[in-house]
Design an enzyme around this catalytic site. Structure first.
Site, short mmCIF file in Angstrom:
data_model
loop_
_atom_site.label_atom_id
_atom_site.label_comp_id
_atom_site.label_asym_id
_atom_site.label_seq_id
_atom_site.Cartn_x
_atom_site.Cartn_y
_atom_site.Cartn_z
N CYS A 101 -22.22 -29.65 84.75
CA CYS A 101 -23.15 -30.03 83.32
C CYS A 101 -22.50 -30.22 82.26
CB CYS A 101 -24.21 -29.19 83.67
SG CYS A 101 -25.78 -29.59 82.81
N THR A 102 -23.03 -29.73 81.04
CA THR A 102 -22.56 -29.74 79.85
C THR A 102 -21.22 -28.88 79.66
OG1 THR A 102 -24.18 -28.11 78.98
CG2 THR A 102 -24.55 -30.67 78.76
#
Lengths: 211, 211
Positions: A101-102
């Protein structure tokens, strides 16, 4: 195999725990959750869940595998030099440097995505270019020892691939069957490529939604 | 919506955290991790990960949703009367009583599966009959307000269905897209129905593998 998973306040739990569940079944694996700031409980965005990270970044400067989860907490860490320095050092000798993800934004902020293909949560893909990366809309993106993956649940897919690479396809299959990973998502809307435009806009405009 | 997730030593992390990641995005949801024995850190089988459960079972006797995770720790809890009594009490007024993986064995031990269709981790399906249940090889099994699901990763599928039921299909879809749940398992071996027999035997004969 020594695996380091940095944790921080406002991380996304499944980003870390999905891969943990897979990688912890690698024989001899030592998974260490490292506190990016203060050792102790690390809370998710909503503060309803906390994971324990008793060790600090400096306790494991040379992991074999680095796995960086994402979450809203990444936003302020992109300028937190102690973490970025640790990531650069760890990457120098790691076998695999990875993110969910981030988490890839932190790899980017550390300068590790320069000239590389990489991915992140679909709502944040554009951010990657700012770190010199080529954003790619794929679930798992491998570029040499750098492996990044899409949002939240993608860490499970990535981790099974990491086991195949670190050990064997057979073990990755044993683990997949062991965690009964035969997904049957109730809807066909898990990526912006298949979701209806209205849904994509709804999620894009939910800044309060941890990503 | 008040959601109780009992935790205990030697639980399987993804059983609890997969559904948490989905259900925590339900507006107004209050998810409480309840310690079955002593409040504080609850460790997974390998002790490499611990989740914090500061509340105890008695702190939430009447949750709207009960979600019981599995893991090796369930084996000794099937005769732990304080938990079984809490489950019976909680089930009396819950909207939904649910489990992931071998969590259903605890529902069974509490007498809540009597005459019901239910499921669990595929290696433990036979155990369910001992609790008067009809074992079913399906990923998510709904019977009235009782919802049980298959091993470990199945909790994500189940939780998305619970959101659709508790709130709306639209919100479940928003959450599915938010956690980018567009699974791409690297192998086609996530259930005994599709895995090769050799693999099935390998996993069945790994009693050290948390389930």
């Amino acid at each position: 195999v020594r695996i380091a998973i940095p944790l921080f306040d406002r991380f996304t739990a499944l980003d870390a725990v999905g891969p943990y569940e897979v990688l912890s079944r690698l024989p001899g694996a030592q998974i260490c959750f490292l506190a990016v700031r203060e050792a102790g409980l690390q809370h998710t965005e909503n503060r309803m869940l906390a994971l324990s990270a008793q060790s600090r970044l400096e306790d494991m400067p040379d992991p074999d595998v680095v796995l960086v989860p994402g979450g809203f907490g990444t936003r302020e860490l992109v300028s937190y030099e102690p973490l970025l320095e640790w990531l650069r050092e760890a990457d120098r000798q790691s076998i695999l440097t990875t993110s969910v993800c981030t988490g890839s934004l932190l790899l980017g902020a550390a300068g590790l995505l320069e000239g590389k293909r990489a991915t992140t949560h679909w709502t944040m893909l554009d951010e990657l270019a700012g770190y010199g990366a080529t954003p790619v809309s794929e679930r798992v993106v491998r570029q040499g020892k750098l492996v990044t993956c899409a949002g939240v649940s993608a860490g499970i897919d990535m981790a099974l691939g990491l086991v195949a690479q670190l050990h064997s396809v057979k073990l990755a299959q044993v683990i997949q069957l062991g965690i009964e990973y035969d997904p049957q998502p109730p809807f066909n809307c898990g990526s912006p490529a298949c979701a209806e435009e209205e849904l994509v806009e709804l999620v894009r405009n939910r800044p309060q939604q941890p990503a």
